[in-house]
Write an enzyme that holds these catalytic residues in place. Structure first.
Site, PDB file in Angstrom:
ATOM      1  N   GLU A  62      -4.753 -11.322  -1.667  1.00 60.68           N
ATOM      2  CA  GLU A  62      -4.366 -11.444  -0.257  1.00 60.68           C
ATOM      3  C   GLU A  62      -4.636 -12.868   0.193  1.00 60.68           C
ATOM      4  O   GLU A  62      -5.768 -13.218   0.561  1.00 60.68           O
ATOM      5  CB  GLU A  62      -5.144 -10.450   0.630  1.00 60.68           C
ATOM      6  CG  GLU A  62      -4.760  -9.010   0.388  1.00 60.68           C
ATOM      7  CD  GLU A  62      -5.299  -8.048   1.456  1.00 60.68           C
ATOM      8  OE1 GLU A  62      -5.899  -8.516   2.455  1.00 60.68           O
ATOM      9  OE2 GLU A  62      -5.121  -6.837   1.278  1.00 60.68           O
ATOM     10  N   TYR A  93       2.524 -10.652  12.251  1.00 54.56           N
ATOM     11  CA  TYR A  93       1.486 -11.262  11.437  1.00 54.56           C
ATOM     12  C   TYR A  93       1.628 -12.780  11.327  1.00 54.56           C
ATOM     13  O   TYR A  93       1.016 -13.422  10.488  1.00 54.56           O
ATOM     14  CB  TYR A  93       1.497 -10.628  10.025  1.00 54.56           C
ATOM     15  CG  TYR A  93       0.123 -10.532   9.388  1.00 54.56           C
ATOM     16  CD1 TYR A  93      -0.684  -9.422   9.578  1.00 54.56           C
ATOM     17  CD2 TYR A  93      -0.365 -11.563   8.608  1.00 54.56           C
ATOM     18  CE1 TYR A  93      -1.936  -9.339   9.011  1.00 54.56           C
ATOM     19  CE2 TYR A  93      -1.633 -11.490   8.029  1.00 54.56           C
ATOM     20  CZ  TYR A  93      -2.406 -10.380   8.238  1.00 54.56           C
ATOM     21  OH  TYR A  93      -3.650 -10.293   7.666  1.00 54.56           O
ATOM     22  N   TYR A 106       0.849  -1.189   0.000  1.00 57.03           N
ATOM     23  CA  TYR A 106       0.000   0.000   0.000  1.00 57.03           C
ATOM     24  C   TYR A 106       0.887   1.242   0.000  1.00 57.03           C
ATOM     25  O   TYR A 106       2.030   1.194   0.473  1.00 57.03           O
ATOM     26  CB  TYR A 106      -0.825   0.093   1.288  1.00 57.03           C
ATOM     27  CG  TYR A 106      -1.806  -1.008   1.557  1.00 57.03           C
ATOM     28  CD1 TYR A 106      -2.974  -1.119   0.828  1.00 57.03           C
ATOM     29  CD2 TYR A 106      -1.588  -1.906   2.602  1.00 57.03           C
ATOM     30  CE1 TYR A 106      -3.901  -2.108   1.113  1.00 57.03           C
ATOM     31  CE2 TYR A 106      -2.513  -2.898   2.891  1.00 57.03           C
ATOM     32  CZ  TYR A 106      -3.663  -2.993   2.148  1.00 57.03           C
ATOM     33  OH  TYR A 106      -4.572  -3.964   2.435  1.00 57.03           O
ATOM     34  N   GLU A 160      -4.595  -2.355   8.536  1.00 51.80           N
ATOM     35  CA  GLU A 160      -4.439  -2.276   9.999  1.00 51.80           C
ATOM     36  C   GLU A 160      -3.566  -1.080  10.380  1.00 51.80           C
ATOM     37  O   GLU A 160      -2.899  -1.067  11.400  1.00 51.80           O
ATOM     38  CB  GLU A 160      -3.882  -3.586  10.597  1.00 51.80           C
ATOM     39  CG  GLU A 160      -4.838  -4.725  10.530  1.00 51.80           C
ATOM     40  CD  GLU A 160      -4.987  -5.313   9.133  1.00 51.80           C
ATOM     41  OE1 GLU A 160      -6.109  -5.248   8.597  1.00 51.80           O
ATOM     42  OE2 GLU A 160      -4.010  -5.822   8.570  1.00 51.80           O
ATOM     43  N   ASN A 181      -9.478  -0.253  -1.606  1.00 53.66           N
ATOM     44  CA  ASN A 181      -9.137  -1.560  -1.076  1.00 53.66           C
ATOM     45  C   ASN A 181     -10.366  -2.191  -0.445  1.00 53.66           C
ATOM     46  O   ASN A 181     -10.984  -1.577   0.432  1.00 53.66           O
ATOM     47  CB  ASN A 181      -8.025  -1.460  -0.032  1.00 53.66           C
ATOM     48  CG  ASN A 181      -7.528  -2.829   0.371  1.00 53.66           C
ATOM     49  OD1 ASN A 181      -7.106  -3.609  -0.482  1.00 53.66           O
ATOM     50  ND2 ASN A 181      -7.604  -3.151   1.647  1.00 53.66           N
ATOM     51  N   GLU A 182     -10.716  -3.369  -0.921  1.00 53.68           N
ATOM     52  CA  GLU A 182     -11.887  -4.087  -0.403  1.00 53.68           C
ATOM     53  C   GLU A 182     -13.070  -3.125  -0.259  1.00 53.68           C
ATOM     54  O   GLU A 182     -13.740  -3.092   0.772  1.00 53.68           O
ATOM     55  CB  GLU A 182     -11.537  -4.778   0.922  1.00 53.68           C
ATOM     56  CG  GLU A 182     -10.443  -5.823   0.741  1.00 53.68           C
ATOM     57  CD  GLU A 182     -10.085  -6.596   2.017  1.00 53.68           C
ATOM     58  OE1 GLU A 182     -10.483  -6.172   3.118  1.00 53.68           O
ATOM     59  OE2 GLU A 182      -9.408  -7.624   1.900  1.00 53.68           O
TER      60      GLU A 182
END
Ligand SMILES: *[C@@H]1O[C@H](CO)[C@@H](O)[C@H](O)[C@H]1NC(C)=O
Ligand SMILES: *[C@@H]1O[C@H](CO)[C@@H](O)[C@H](O)[C@H]1NC(C)=O
Ligand SMILES: *[C@@H]1O[C@H](CO)[C@@H](O)[C@H](O)[C@H]1NC(C)=O
Length: 518
Positions: free
Chosen positions: A282, A347, A87, A133, A192-193
């Site tokens: 993703e 993550y 991003y 996030e 995004n989404e």
């Protein structure tokens, strides 16, 4: 003599060049001209005219110290990956309105060039919204500070005019990196989404498409991505997230083979004539962690590899989210509905936060090694970085935050009848101390809304903590022990990060209810 010989050599070279150019022309394809596009009819990508697939990994330059960019990228390359995805969070580059920064840890062009030098292309997600996030999903906090009622991620002109201004600056950074200009950026993602956002405003995502094309050039391959929640409602999300003329991709984690078929079939419903390359933008080998979270269930390595293979066998391109997570430095973590995201963005990724390889890293590498004809073969993984014990660290007192009279020496103060929000104060992050002298004192202090925590002291003595919706817990009343008229009330309000998945104009604030006395 020497001089004329040189001239002759360069003439010869010139002639040779013309000859190869002609050869390309006669062939009719211009095979080696840098370009990247979706060849919908043949279910594939074309890179410089040749069929192309990618196995890539998300890795965020803004979550890695720039001195470690090359080290972490080498570890991604050693897997055999041929691309990275990241991003570009708007708020990381325009922290205050009108001040742009693309240097140091914000120089994503350098990050992409380093990846390119190792043999990896870039899939660039230009936003304006990222999620990730990240604080406020990547949107600058000053959007809501400047206009409390702004409807973000819609065609509200207060929002779109700011996006146009940002895109016009951002695009100048992206253009030299585009494949058409010989650079490593293959595709550019808008939003995004978006399908997961309530607004479902096609005027808005059409606007993003048109702005991206206007600024980057119509031959720039754009894409979108939408997710498949566990309840299988992904198709509805694509209805709002897919954009006419833009290549639609999907996100999903390890799952059963039937779902791989199902999800990709849904992706194709949103491609022209139901044809085009399959992409999981993703694919989740791990997941994020929230403050206060007690446990986490991750899929087994076996399930993860099995899904990767199933996608590969169907001809898909795959991006692992995250291949390396990194760190939410400073106050840059975002918050989920339940709680804020922790500082570590490890993550549970195949490359751990400190750069070490996990067992699943070797499993992914072995799988890629076994793919017949895969051009970007895995290389030898770099050695793990040396670990050292920290020496003794002595702490220095910077400022007594809980003693207002002393703290005033260090921070600026504003006087106001009603408490000002962080946004009113143009204070993006961290803490604000509110204080007053109580004329009359009651037993209980009730405050309607403290985002996110409020630590209460009465004439220097701790009284408790206001909590707003932390794992569904709320504390809105604090009992003031032995309160006397004239006592000093201090409340430190902590901002733990603005919402990332949901865009809610997330003010950091302390609002008095109408019946609050004193
Ligand atoms: C935004 O979209 C709505 C329809 O959803 C439309 O009525 C309105 O005119 C649009 N506004 C702008 C500023 O484009
Ligand atoms: C103060 O709050 C406590 C606990 O919330 C409650 O039990 C008590 O009745 C309250 N006292 C007054 C005077 O409102
Ligand atoms: C806490 O507050 C949030 C936000 O106002 C609300 O959605 C939630 O239901 C509350 N939790 C409880 C247990 O009351």
């Amino acid at each position: 003599m020497f001089f004329s010989f040189k001239v002759m050599t360069s003439r010869l070279l010139l002639l040779l060049c013309c000859w190869t150019a002609l050869a390309k022309h006669r062939d009719g394809t211009e095979k080696n001209a840098p370009s990247f596009l979706v060849d919908y009819e043949n279910d594939r990508f074309l890179l410089d005219g040749e069929p192309f697939r990618y196995i890539s990994g998300s890795i965020h330059y803004f979550r890695i110290h720039p001195d470690q960019w090359l080290d972490r990228l080498k570890r991604v390359r050693a897997l055999g990956f041929n691309a990275i995805q990241y991003y570009v969070p708007w708020n990381w580059h325009e922290v205050e309105r009108g001040t742009f920064d693309f240097t140091g840890g914000r120089d994503f062009a350098r990050f992409s060039r380093l990846a390119e030098s190792l043999g990896m292309y870039t899939l660039l997600r230009m936003g304006p919204y990222s999620c990730g996030e990240w604080e406020n999903g990547g949107l600058p906090y000053w959007l809501i500070a400047n206009d409390k009622d702004i409807v973000q991620r819609t065609n509200d002109t207060r929002f779109t005019s700011e996006v146009s201004r940002w895109f016009s600056v951002l695009s100048t950074q992206i253009i030299p990196l585009l494949r058409r200009n010989g650079g490593p950026v293959l595709m550019v993602q808008i939003e995004n989404e978006y399908g997961s956002y309530y607004a479902c405003d096609h005027n808005y995502n059409n606007f993003l498409r048109d702005e991206a094309w206007r600024l980057l050039g119509k031959d720039t391959q754009l894409y979108t991505t939408d997710n498949f929640p566990a309840d299988g409602s992904g198709e509805g999300y694509l209805k709002c997230g897919a954009v006419d003329g833009v290549f639609a991709t999907v996100d999903f984690g390890p799952t059963i083979p039937q779902n791989v078929d199902k999800y990709f079939a849904i992706q194709r419903k949103f491609l022209p004539n139901g044809r085009g390359p399959l992409v999981n933008s993703e694919f989740y080998p791990g997941w994020l962690v929230l403050w206060g979270q007690r446990e986490q269930q991750l899929p087994s390595d076996e399930a993860m590899i099995a899904t990767a293979k199933a996608m590969w066998d169907k001809g898909a391109s795959i991006n692992f989210y995250m291949i390396y997570g990194g760190t939410n430095f400073g106050f840059w973590n975002g918050a989920e509905t339940n709680a804020p995201v922790i500082t570590s963005y490890d993550y549970s990724a195949p490359i751990s936060e400190n750069g070490d390889f996990t067992p699943v890293y070797m499993k992914i590498r072995n799988w890629i090694k076994s793919i017949p004809g895969w051009k970007n073969e895995p290389t030898n993984p770099p050695k793990s970085n040396e670990k050292k014990a920290y020496p003794t660290v002595s702490m220095q007192l910077m400022m007594p935050i809980m003693q207002m009279e002393k703290a005033r020496k260090y921070a600026s103060c504003s006087a106001s009848t009603n408490p000002l929000s962080f946004e009113d104060l143009r204070w993006q992050f961290g803490y604000v101390l509110y204080y007053t002298k109580l004329k009359t004192c009651g037993t209980n202090l009730t405050i309607e809304k403290v985002h996110d925590f409020g630590y209460v002291r009465l004439s220097g003595k701790p009284q408790g903590r206001f909590v707003k919706n932390f794992w569904d817990k709320n504390t809105t009343t604090i009992n003031l022990k032995g309160c006397q008229n004239g006592d000093t009330l201090e409340i430190i309000v902590e901002n733990q990060g603005r919402q990332t998945y949901e865009t809610i104009n997330d003010f950091k604030v302390f609002l008095l209810s109408r019946n609050t006395k004193g």
